[in-house]
Design a protein around this motif. Sequence first.
Motif, short mmCIF file in Angstrom:
data_model
loop_
_atom_site.label_atom_id
_atom_site.label_comp_id
_atom_site.label_asym_id
_atom_site.label_seq_id
_atom_site.Cartn_x
_atom_site.Cartn_y
_atom_site.Cartn_z
N ASN A 24 0.83 -1.20 0.00
CA ASN A 24 0.00 0.00 0.00
C ASN A 24 0.87 1.25 0.00
O ASN A 24 2.09 1.19 0.11
N ILE A 25 0.23 2.42 -0.08
CA ILE A 25 0.95 3.70 -0.18
C ILE A 25 1.71 4.04 1.09
O ILE A 25 2.74 4.71 1.05
N ILE A 26 1.22 3.55 2.23
CA ILE A 26 1.91 3.84 3.49
C ILE A 26 3.30 3.23 3.50
O ILE A 26 4.28 3.87 3.89
N GLU A 27 3.38 1.96 3.07
CA GLU A 27 4.69 1.29 3.04
C GLU A 27 5.61 1.96 2.03
O GLU A 27 6.82 2.10 2.26
N ASN A 28 5.05 2.36 0.90
CA ASN A 28 5.84 3.05 -0.11
C ASN A 28 6.37 4.39 0.42
O ASN A 28 7.54 4.74 0.20
N ASN A 29 5.50 5.10 1.12
CA ASN A 29 5.91 6.39 1.68
C ASN A 29 6.97 6.24 2.76
O ASN A 29 7.86 7.09 2.91
N LYS A 30 6.92 5.15 3.54
CA LYS A 30 7.94 4.90 4.55
C LYS A 30 9.32 4.74 3.90
O LYS A 30 10.33 5.26 4.39
#
Length: 220
Positions: A162-168
């Motif tokens: 998801n985008i959260i993991e990508n943003n991390k």
Amino acid sequence: MRKIIVNILMLILPFGLLAQPEIKNVLLQIESNNTKLSAYRNLNEAQKLENKTGIFPENPEIEFNYLWGNPSVVGNRQDFSVLQSFDFPTSYGIKKKIANAKSEQSDLGFELQRKSILFQAKTICNQLIYLNALNTMLEKRLEHAKSIADAYKIKFEKGDINIIENNKARFNLLNVQKEVEANQTERAILLTELTGLNGGKAIVFNQSNFETVTLPLDFN
């Protein structure tokens, strides 16, 4: 913490022990090009010359007189005279001892200034060694962070994360980039300080390892 580590190392390492080739080369340049040290050196030489003033007898005075005879049968006469003043004999020895003591004191003052400037340069060099080693480590971390961020981006585009993991992953890359920039800025500041100590002549300093030091068993 970084400054604490460097300060501890400076306490452990004796003043004359930092004779690593690159540091030694830097110190030789600074000793030759430092403007303050050059001024102190000239002042010391002038002071020692001034100390010698008056310890020797004054220059003799020479007089010459030409007298025309009157009447002429007396003939002309030429008179020469040399005048030399002397102090009490033992005073010259005392003056010389005083002058030598003053010159020795002047030399010690110059040596104190020389060691102070060179110690300042050594301290900067040791800080740079740490920052150079840190830069190597941060560059590797940056490569890994870029690889991870790129991999997570591909996974995100495929829908695997998801985008959260990508943003991390992107946020981690950004933090490492900031650390690299901060370290390089600090290195640039220290190199500028070395340049100032070197009379404005730029210095390249890439050393990234401290000299291995064996501590004595008996500190006395």
